[in-house]
Design a protein around this motif. Structure first.
Motif, short mmCIF file in Angstrom:
data_model
loop_
_atom_site.label_atom_id
_atom_site.label_comp_id
_atom_site.label_asym_id
_atom_site.label_seq_id
_atom_site.Cartn_x
_atom_site.Cartn_y
_atom_site.Cartn_z
N GLY A 16 0.26 -1.62 0.46
CA GLY A 16 0.04 -0.36 0.09
C GLY A 16 0.65 1.89 -0.08
O GLY A 16 0.84 2.43 -0.74
N GLN A 17 1.97 1.20 0.63
CA GLN A 17 3.06 2.60 0.77
C GLN A 17 3.61 2.55 -0.54
O GLN A 17 3.67 4.02 -0.96
CB GLN A 17 4.37 2.26 1.49
N TRP A 31 -5.08 2.89 -12.56
CA TRP A 31 -5.53 0.84 -13.09
C TRP A 31 -6.39 -0.25 -11.43
O TRP A 31 -6.19 0.53 -10.51
CB TRP A 31 -3.97 -0.11 -12.60
N ASP A 32 -6.50 -1.15 -11.92
CA ASP A 32 -7.70 -1.91 -10.84
C ASP A 32 -6.18 -2.13 -10.43
O ASP A 32 -5.01 -3.90 -10.58
CB ASP A 32 -8.08 -2.68 -11.11
N TRP A 33 -5.38 -1.83 -8.88
CA TRP A 33 -3.83 -2.75 -8.25
C TRP A 33 -4.46 -4.13 -8.06
O TRP A 33 -3.70 -4.95 -7.71
CB TRP A 33 -3.43 -0.93 -7.16
N SER A 34 -5.31 -4.48 -7.65
CA SER A 34 -5.43 -5.40 -7.12
C SER A 34 -4.69 -6.90 -8.24
O SER A 34 -5.13 -8.17 -8.38
CB SER A 34 -6.48 -5.68 -7.36
N ARG A 60 -0.24 -9.10 -13.16
CA ARG A 60 -0.24 -9.91 -12.63
C ARG A 60 0.37 -11.17 -14.14
O ARG A 60 1.60 -12.00 -13.90
CB ARG A 60 -1.43 -10.43 -11.65
N ASP A 61 -0.47 -11.01 -14.61
CA ASP A 61 -0.85 -12.14 -16.00
C ASP A 61 0.82 -12.39 -16.84
O ASP A 61 1.63 -13.27 -16.37
CB ASP A 61 -1.93 -11.97 -16.41
N ILE A 62 1.10 -11.04 -17.19
CA ILE A 62 2.16 -11.16 -17.23
C ILE A 62 3.60 -11.49 -16.24
O ILE A 62 4.72 -11.69 -16.93
CB ILE A 62 2.96 -9.31 -18.15
#
Length: 70
Positions: A16-17, A31-34, A60-62
């Motif tokens: 988060g930081q 972005w959707d950071w999740s 995440r996928d990359i």
């Protein structure tokens, strides 16, 4: 790097930081950071740390299929 000298993986608080600093530095990319992993440029096992300059957001996928598929 021996395990006892490595830093622990990012905690959710550190993540988060990092995201806050990224947005403060580069503006909000909306972005959707999740769906993003925070990648260590120099991996922890090779002496990398959680400094801002050693972290980079990747989809995440990359991250999991191309950069670090193991």
């Amino acid at each position: 790097m021996p395990k006892e000298k490595r830093v622990d993986p990012l905690t959710s608080e550190e993540r988060g930081q990092y995201i806050k600093r990224f947005i403060d530095t580069y503006k909000d990319p909306k972005w959707d950071w999740s769906k993003y992993d925070i990648h260590h440029v120099v991996p922890i096992q090779y002496g990398g740390d959680h400094s801002f300059d050693n972290l980079f957001p990747l989809p995440r996928d990359i991250h999991q299929q191309v950069v670090t598929p193991w």
